[in-house]
Design a protein around this motif. Sequence first.
Motif, PDB file in Angstrom:
ATOM      1  N   SER A  46      75.651  11.480  67.497  1.00  0.00           N
ATOM      2  CA  SER A  46      75.333  10.149  66.972  1.00  0.00           C
ATOM      3  C   SER A  46      74.003  10.172  66.235  1.00  0.00           C
ATOM      4  N   GLU A  47      73.034  10.881  66.799  1.00  0.00           N
ATOM      5  CA  GLU A  47      71.732  11.008  66.138  1.00  0.00           C
ATOM      6  C   GLU A  47      71.875  11.705  64.786  1.00  0.00           C
ATOM      7  N   LYS A  48      72.693  12.739  64.731  1.00  0.00           N
ATOM      8  CA  LYS A  48      72.917  13.453  63.471  1.00  0.00           C
ATOM      9  C   LYS A  48      73.574  12.546  62.436  1.00  0.00           C
ATOM     10  N   LEU A  86      72.147  11.687  58.813  1.00  0.00           N
ATOM     11  CA  LEU A  86      72.927  11.985  57.609  1.00  0.00           C
ATOM     12  C   LEU A  86      73.177  10.743  56.760  1.00  0.00           C
ATOM     13  N   GLN A  87      73.415   9.613  57.425  1.00  0.00           N
ATOM     14  CA  GLN A  87      73.723   8.387  56.691  1.00  0.00           C
ATOM     15  C   GLN A  87      72.490   7.528  56.427  1.00  0.00           C
ATOM     16  N   GLY A  88      71.342   7.919  57.000  1.00  0.00           N
ATOM     17  CA  GLY A  88      70.111   7.171  56.753  1.00  0.00           C
ATOM     18  C   GLY A  88      70.118   5.771  57.319  1.00  0.00           C
ATOM     19  N   THR A  89      70.748   5.597  58.479  1.00  0.00           N
ATOM     20  CA  THR A  89      70.824   4.270  59.098  1.00  0.00           C
ATOM     21  C   THR A  89      70.913   4.413  60.614  1.00  0.00           C
ATOM     22  N   LEU A  90      70.502   3.355  61.316  1.00  0.00           N
ATOM     23  CA  LEU A  90      70.652   3.343  62.774  1.00  0.00           C
ATOM     24  C   LEU A  90      72.015   2.788  63.186  1.00  0.00           C
TER      25      LEU A  90
END
Length: 153
Positions: free
Chosen positions: A8-10, A14-18
């Motif tokens: 999930s952190e990756k 990768l998507q630049g969002t939380l």
Amino acid sequence: LGSLQKWSEKMCLLQGTLSPSVKRGGLLVFVGDHGVALPREQGGEECSAFPSVVTPSVAKAMAAKGAAGAVLANTMGMDVRVIDVGMAVDVDVQGLSVDKSTRGTKCFTVHEAMTVEECQRAMQAGQRAVQALGDVDAVSLGEIGIGNTTPSA
């Protein structure tokens, strides 16, 4: 769950969002027989509780979307594909594609499990499978093959 948190952190990075999202994903399940699982009289080590002849049945269940992994992936709207890259036998079943590099590996305690060429063909089959998914946000990989935990260990 610890592994899921790392993934999930990756995804966030990768998507630049939380709040990452997967609009379209794919599950690729590769099927092959492992020579190490064969009976001793056939050159294997009999390392599994189940005989290698069970592999086609498991592959059929996954291709029919009846195995647990396929059910979960379908629930998430993922494209599920099952690819025979090395079953010892040919199985003609809807939902199972064939991109075979070999008909089962050899027993790695006695021989190289695969030749360099067989390994390259298997890797190329994986590349083709990912490309065939098209534009996806995430790809999950799985494998089927009696005795599979022995070579992965």
